[in-house]
Design a protein around this motif. Structure first.
Motif, short mmCIF file in Angstrom:
data_model
loop_
_atom_site.label_atom_id
_atom_site.label_comp_id
_atom_site.label_asym_id
_atom_site.label_seq_id
_atom_site.Cartn_x
_atom_site.Cartn_y
_atom_site.Cartn_z
N LEU A 163 10.13 -3.03 -28.13
CA LEU A 163 8.74 -3.56 -27.59
C LEU A 163 8.97 -4.92 -26.70
O LEU A 163 8.64 -4.91 -25.58
N TYR A 164 9.56 -5.96 -27.10
CA TYR A 164 9.99 -7.10 -26.41
C TYR A 164 10.59 -7.02 -25.15
O TYR A 164 10.79 -7.62 -24.20
N GLU A 165 11.82 -6.03 -25.01
CA GLU A 165 12.63 -5.83 -24.20
C GLU A 165 11.83 -5.81 -22.72
O GLU A 165 12.48 -6.05 -21.84
N GLY A 166 10.64 -4.98 -22.63
CA GLY A 166 10.15 -4.85 -21.46
C GLY A 166 9.47 -6.03 -21.12
O GLY A 166 9.13 -6.24 -19.65
N VAL A 167 9.28 -7.12 -21.73
CA VAL A 167 8.49 -8.21 -21.46
C VAL A 167 9.70 -9.25 -21.07
O VAL A 167 9.66 -10.01 -19.86
N ASP A 168 10.64 -9.47 -21.86
CA ASP A 168 11.84 -10.20 -21.57
C ASP A 168 13.15 -9.69 -22.00
O ASP A 168 13.70 -10.04 -23.25
N PRO A 169 13.91 -9.08 -20.96
CA PRO A 169 15.11 -8.59 -21.31
C PRO A 169 16.17 -9.73 -21.51
O PRO A 169 17.03 -9.39 -22.63
N ASP A 170 16.53 -10.78 -21.12
CA ASP A 170 16.95 -11.87 -21.44
C ASP A 170 16.99 -12.49 -22.71
O ASP A 170 17.72 -12.58 -23.64
N GLY A 171 15.59 -12.42 -22.89
CA GLY A 171 15.31 -12.96 -24.65
C GLY A 171 15.85 -12.00 -25.36
O GLY A 171 16.15 -12.38 -26.76
N THR A 172 15.53 -10.63 -25.40
CA THR A 172 15.97 -9.64 -26.14
C THR A 172 17.62 -9.62 -26.38
O THR A 172 17.94 -9.51 -27.43
N GLN A 173 18.24 -9.93 -25.36
CA GLN A 173 19.80 -9.99 -25.51
C GLN A 173 20.14 -11.19 -26.38
O GLN A 173 21.11 -11.21 -27.12
N ARG A 174 19.36 -12.32 -26.11
CA ARG A 174 19.77 -13.41 -26.71
C ARG A 174 19.62 -13.11 -28.47
O ARG A 174 20.15 -13.50 -29.31
N ALA A 175 18.18 -12.50 -28.61
CA ALA A 175 17.96 -12.29 -29.89
C ALA A 175 18.91 -11.32 -30.63
O ALA A 175 19.32 -11.73 -31.80
N LEU A 176 19.54 -10.39 -29.95
CA LEU A 176 20.55 -9.61 -30.43
C LEU A 176 21.84 -10.14 -30.68
O LEU A 176 22.47 -10.09 -31.65
#
Length: 175
Positions: free
Chosen positions: A122-135
């Motif tokens: 869900l978050y990837e649509g809002v913050d793709p870079d943040g999603t990659q950092r979380a992964l």
């Protein structure tokens, strides 16, 4: 080095860990499970700790190889969740889930990871870079778990004790 003997020792160590737990795993119990002389443990691995570390890696490699093709077929979140349930049931039946049980609340961790992955979708649509950092952070956590597994039984026992103390001090023990 006889690959067959080495594999017997790795399989015997995994079997002993699952059946007896780390506290009751010894050179004698592993050798008995493997059907070999216990001196071979030291010949092939140098110590019981090194054997157990190698056995954990061996077991993980076997499971990853077994599941790789199944993950490659996943195309949707629903399929991923279904596969996750199937794999969890298979691992529980095989006793592999118990390996982490001494360190963490396995049920809570599995819920946290599942919620995390749904949230990341869900978050990837809002913050793709943040999603990659979380992964990437989850991958780092995976490396940390691997490092803990490589510590050996004495160090793992110390880590478990430290974690129990931290949980008790916060008063948030799992129910």
């Amino acid at each position: 080095m006889s690959e067959q003997t080495r594999t017997k020792l790795l399989a015997g160590a995994l079997e002993t860990l699952v059946e007896n737990g780390i506290a009751k795993t010894s050179a004698r119990s592993v050798a008995a499970a493997a059907g070999v002389n216990q001196g071979l443990i030291f010949y092939y691995f140098g110590s019981v700790d090194e054997l157990l570390a190698a056995a954990c890696r061996y077991g993980a490699e076997q499971r990853v190889a077994r599941y790789r093709s199944r993950f490659a077929e996943v195309e949707t979140l629903t399929e991923l969740l279904r596969l996750g349930r199937e794999l969890h049931a298979e691992e529980r039946a095989a006793g592999h889930v118990a390996t982490l049980a001494g360190l963490v609340d396995v049920h809570g961790l599995s819920r946290a990871l599942a919620a995390g992955f749904v949230g990341l979708e869900l978050y990837e649509g809002v913050d793709p870079d943040g999603t990659q950092r979380a992964l990437a952070a989850l991958e780092q956590l995976g490396h940390l778990v691997t490092a803990l597994q490589d510590l050996g039984p004495v160090a793992q026992s110390a880590v478990r004790m430290r974690m129990r103390r931290a949980v008790a001090a916060r008063g948030d023990a799992p129910s």
